[in-house]
Write a protein that holds these residues in place. Structure first.
Motif, PDB file in Angstrom:
ATOM      1  N   UNK A  74       0.807  -1.213   0.000  1.00 12.61           N
ATOM      2  CA  UNK A  74       0.000   0.000   0.000  1.00 12.61           C
ATOM      3  C   UNK A  74       0.839   1.261   0.000  1.00 12.61           C
ATOM      4  N   UNK A  75       0.260   2.329  -0.540  1.00  9.53           N
ATOM      5  CA  UNK A  75       0.925   3.619  -0.618  1.00  9.53           C
ATOM      6  C   UNK A  75       0.609   4.449   0.628  1.00  9.53           C
ATOM      7  N   UNK A  76       1.633   5.033   1.225  1.00 10.72           N
ATOM      8  CA  UNK A  76       1.410   5.928   2.355  1.00 10.72           C
ATOM      9  C   UNK A  76       2.676   6.736   2.625  1.00 10.72           C
ATOM     10  N   UNK A  77       2.508   7.848   3.345  1.00  6.32           N
ATOM     11  CA  UNK A  77       3.604   8.723   3.716  1.00  6.32           C
ATOM     12  C   UNK A  77       3.580   8.933   5.222  1.00  6.32           C
ATOM     13  N   UNK A  78       4.737   8.807   5.840  1.00 12.34           N
ATOM     14  CA  UNK A  78       4.882   9.027   7.279  1.00 12.34           C
ATOM     15  C   UNK A  78       5.823  10.208   7.476  1.00 12.34           C
ATOM     16  N   UNK A  79       5.362  11.237   8.157  1.00  8.39           N
ATOM     17  CA  UNK A  79       6.207  12.391   8.478  1.00  8.39           C
ATOM     18  C   UNK A  79       6.157  12.625   9.982  1.00  8.39           C
ATOM     19  N   UNK A 107       2.775  11.559  11.656  1.00  9.84           N
ATOM     20  CA  UNK A 107       1.522  11.653  10.904  1.00  9.84           C
ATOM     21  C   UNK A 107       1.570  10.661   9.751  1.00  9.84           C
ATOM     22  N   UNK A 108       0.526   9.870   9.609  1.00 12.03           N
ATOM     23  CA  UNK A 108       0.421   8.891   8.522  1.00 12.03           C
ATOM     24  C   UNK A 108      -0.647   9.370   7.556  1.00 12.03           C
ATOM     25  N   UNK A 109      -0.280   9.487   6.292  1.00  9.21           N
ATOM     26  CA  UNK A 109      -1.233   9.903   5.273  1.00  9.21           C
ATOM     27  C   UNK A 109      -1.301   8.842   4.180  1.00  9.21           C
ATOM     28  N   UNK A 110      -2.510   8.489   3.791  1.00  6.16           N
ATOM     29  CA  UNK A 110      -2.738   7.477   2.765  1.00  6.16           C
ATOM     30  C   UNK A 110      -3.587   8.066   1.650  1.00  6.16           C
ATOM     31  N   UNK A 111      -3.601   7.424   0.463  1.00  6.67           N
ATOM     32  CA  UNK A 111      -4.433   7.908  -0.635  1.00  6.67           C
ATOM     33  C   UNK A 111      -5.899   8.017  -0.207  1.00  6.67           C
ATOM     34  N   UNK A 112      -6.565   8.997  -0.714  1.00  8.03           N
ATOM     35  CA  UNK A 112      -7.959   9.190  -0.350  1.00  8.03           C
ATOM     36  C   UNK A 112      -8.147  10.150   0.806  1.00  8.03           C
ATOM     37  N   UNK A 133      -3.780  10.226  10.057  1.00  5.95           N
ATOM     38  CA  UNK A 133      -3.706   9.661  11.405  1.00  5.95           C
ATOM     39  C   UNK A 133      -2.444  10.155  12.093  1.00  5.95           C
ATOM     40  N   UNK A 134      -2.531  10.420  13.380  1.00  3.24           N
ATOM     41  CA  UNK A 134      -1.367  10.844  14.154  1.00  3.24           C
ATOM     42  C   UNK A 134      -1.092   9.858  15.279  1.00  3.24           C
ATOM     43  N   UNK A 135       0.197   9.594  15.514  1.00  2.00           N
ATOM     44  CA  UNK A 135       0.604   8.717  16.607  1.00  2.00           C
ATOM     45  C   UNK A 135       1.819   9.322  17.298  1.00  2.00           C
ATOM     46  N   UNK A 188       8.246   1.182   8.992  1.00  2.00           N
ATOM     47  CA  UNK A 188       7.255   0.272   8.437  1.00  2.00           C
ATOM     48  C   UNK A 188       6.121   0.016   9.424  1.00  2.00           C
ATOM     49  N   UNK A 189       6.473  -0.363  10.642  1.00  2.00           N
ATOM     50  CA  UNK A 189       5.468  -0.604  11.675  1.00  2.00           C
ATOM     51  C   UNK A 189       5.295   0.588  12.599  1.00  2.00           C
ATOM     52  N   UNK A 190       6.058   1.655  12.358  1.00  2.00           N
ATOM     53  CA  UNK A 190       6.054   2.885  13.133  1.00  2.00           C
ATOM     54  C   UNK A 190       6.174   2.566  14.622  1.00  2.00           C
TER      55      UNK A 190
END
Length: 511
Positions: free
Chosen positions: A135-140, A152-157, A161-163, A196-198
């Motif tokens: 899956x596609x996603x960006x973690x910053x 912050x995790x951002x996915x298509x669509x 989400x924040x952790x 990967x698993x943050x």
């Protein structure tokens, strides 16, 4: 910065575990955590992370599985001026491409870590981008203190989400820990973020010896450094030349990474992961429960001998005699099944936590778990309902991989890894301790070869025992053809790829 292969293994492990077989009718105690990044005594007046000898420009490495190139990495560490301050920036890119079940599966990952530009400088910010399989996603993220970061995790669509990550002691020293350990002949440790698993992992780079190697007709002495996550059983082994070049990176017998030119690194072979990971068997195996199967396995390191109520290991010379016993659990008796309301009592937080991968706190996961098994009287009774629900909900498909449980649910399909992560998330959503299991399982394919293949399933806890459940096979008790090699975040089992051989099996049904 050398190709930090251990940071790339979680994607590789997931790609490898994507090669789990379909069911067919005819088939198938760790050292204390360091409070901060540490260097052993006597390291003063030696090179630091800013003055280490290292190649100029980006370094390219080819990644070989069983002698065939399946991917590449590009890495670079350099100082930059950002917003008027000097920072140390580590960048890496990775691509893996393999054939799984007749389909080409590809995963890409890029990372950037920004540190204070000084020895022991703290981590300031990070960014990771994942694409393709999984899956596609960006973690910053940013780290406002030495030990706490917000991601912050951002996915298509538009999913967002924040952790919060606590206990981070990642410093600039860890950005080139392998070379620093080699230059100082010491150990570098710290708690580093794994994207990967943050999660935050205890990382160690340890100088172990000097040795002489030969290449292109020339011999030279190198430093050997072992990189490992504390608690894992198999290190990544680096050979580092005195001028800072990384000569070779090896993980087990089958996974090797070597420095190459960019053009050569990008040239990949066709790698059949099923063929590479298949462990041939001398006979067919039953899927009956109860049963006990003893496997005579060559190539299994003693570090993997940890026993459990389900698995026992004895040694016969260099071979491991591994006995798997599948039986009906005590929790199958409703009177002994742990009441669902008390399932979490005394459990380890890691076995109940919502994570970036096992996002059991996602509304869709919470709702499905309650609807499916929220009224079950006990933890195991609920787990059986959840396993059947996962089996019936997900289409069995290769090359449709997603790492996050909520994404798996949306996609509605996947292989064993998707079934396992969704099962674990649903169980944790109800307060049932659960974790993923990695190992091997029996299957027979069209060529008629009986074999064990890389696989993933789940464990749930009730009546004071861990119970193996396989949702892709719809098994409320995983049969004795399931050979467990790791659990939870313990993905070092990928280092065994291509190194195991079963020379005998003994089956006792009804045990």
């Amino acid at each position: 910065m050398p190709a930090r292969l251990v940071a790339l293994l979680p994607p590789l492990a997931l790609v490898a575990l994507v090669g789990c077989p379909e069911e067919r009718p005819d088939a198938v105690r760790p050292p204390p955590r360091p409070p901060q990044a540490m260097l052993s005594a006597g390291a003063q007046n030696q090179p630091d992370v800013l003055t280490l000898a290292r190649p100029t420009g980006p370094e390219w490495f080819g990644i070989y599985l069983g002698g065939r190139k399946a991917g590449w990495t590009k890495v670079q560490l350099a100082t930059e001026l950002r917003d008027g301050r000097n920072v140390l920036v580590g960048r890496s890119e990775m691509l893996m491409r393999v054939n799984v079940g007749g389909k080409t599966v590809e995963r890409s990952q890029t990372e950037e870590r920004v540190y204070e530009a000084r020895p022991g400088g703290r981590l300031l910010s990070f960014r990771a981008v994942f694409g393709g399989d999984g899956g596609d996603r960006t973690v910053t993220g940013t780290c406002n203190t030495r030990e706490r970061c917000t991601a912050t995790i951002e996915s298509p669509g538009g999913a967002h989400e924040e952790r919060t990550l606590d206990g981070v002691t990642e410093t600039a020293d860890l950005a080139d820990g392998v070379r620093l350990a080699a230059a100082r002949r010491t150990t570098v440790r710290g708690r580093q973020i794994e994207f990967m698993k943050l999660r935050v992992r205890d990382q160690q780079d340890a100088f172990v010896r000097r040795e002489r190697v030969a290449g292109a007709g020339v011999q030279e002495e190198v430093s050997v450094v072992e990189e490992i996550e504390i608690g894992d059983r198999m290190p990544v082994v680096y050979q580092v030349a005195d001028d800072g070049r990384v000569v070779e990176i090896r993980y087990g017998d089958a996974i090797v990474s070597r420095p190459e030119t960019e053009d050569r690194a990008r040239t990949l072979d066709t790698v059949d992961l099923f063929a590479l990971g298949r462990v041939a068997l001398p006979r067919a195996l039953p899927r009956t429960v109860p049963a006990a199967i003893t496997y005579r396995i060559e190539g299994l390191p003693p570090a993997f001998d940890a026993a459990s109520p389900r698995q026992k290991v004895a040694r016969d010379g260099k071979a491991a005699l591994l006995t798997v016993t599948a039986r009906i659990p005590a929790a199958a008796d409703p009177a002994k099944d742990t009441p669902l309301a008390k399932a979490k009592d005394g459990a380890r937080p890691d076995d109940l936590a919502a994570t970036a991968e096992v996002d059991s706190d996602a509304p869709t996961i919470q709702r499905l778990a309650r609807e499916t098994a929220g009224s079950a009287p006990g933890a195991y009774a609920a787990a059986k309902l959840l396993a059947t629900k996962v089996y019936g909900t997900l289409e069995k498909a290769y090359g449709a991989s997603h790492d996050r449980a909520s994404d798996v649910l949306v996609a509605g399909k996947g292989d064993c890894t998707e079934h396992a992560v969704l099962m674990v998330a649903l169980a944790r959503a109800l307060g049932i301790p659960a974790r993923q299991v990695y190992g091997l399982v029996y299957a027979r394919y069209s060529d008629g070869q009986d074999a064990l293949y890389w696989h993933a399933w789940a464990q749930v806890r009730s009546a004071a025992e861990w119970i193996d459940v396989d949702p892709i096979f719809d098994q409320p008790v995983a049969d004795a053809t399931h050979v467990a090699l790791g659990t939870g975040t313990q993905v070092d089992v990928v280092g065994l790829l291509g190194s195991l051989k079963v020379t005998g099996v003994e089956v006792k049904e009804g045990k």
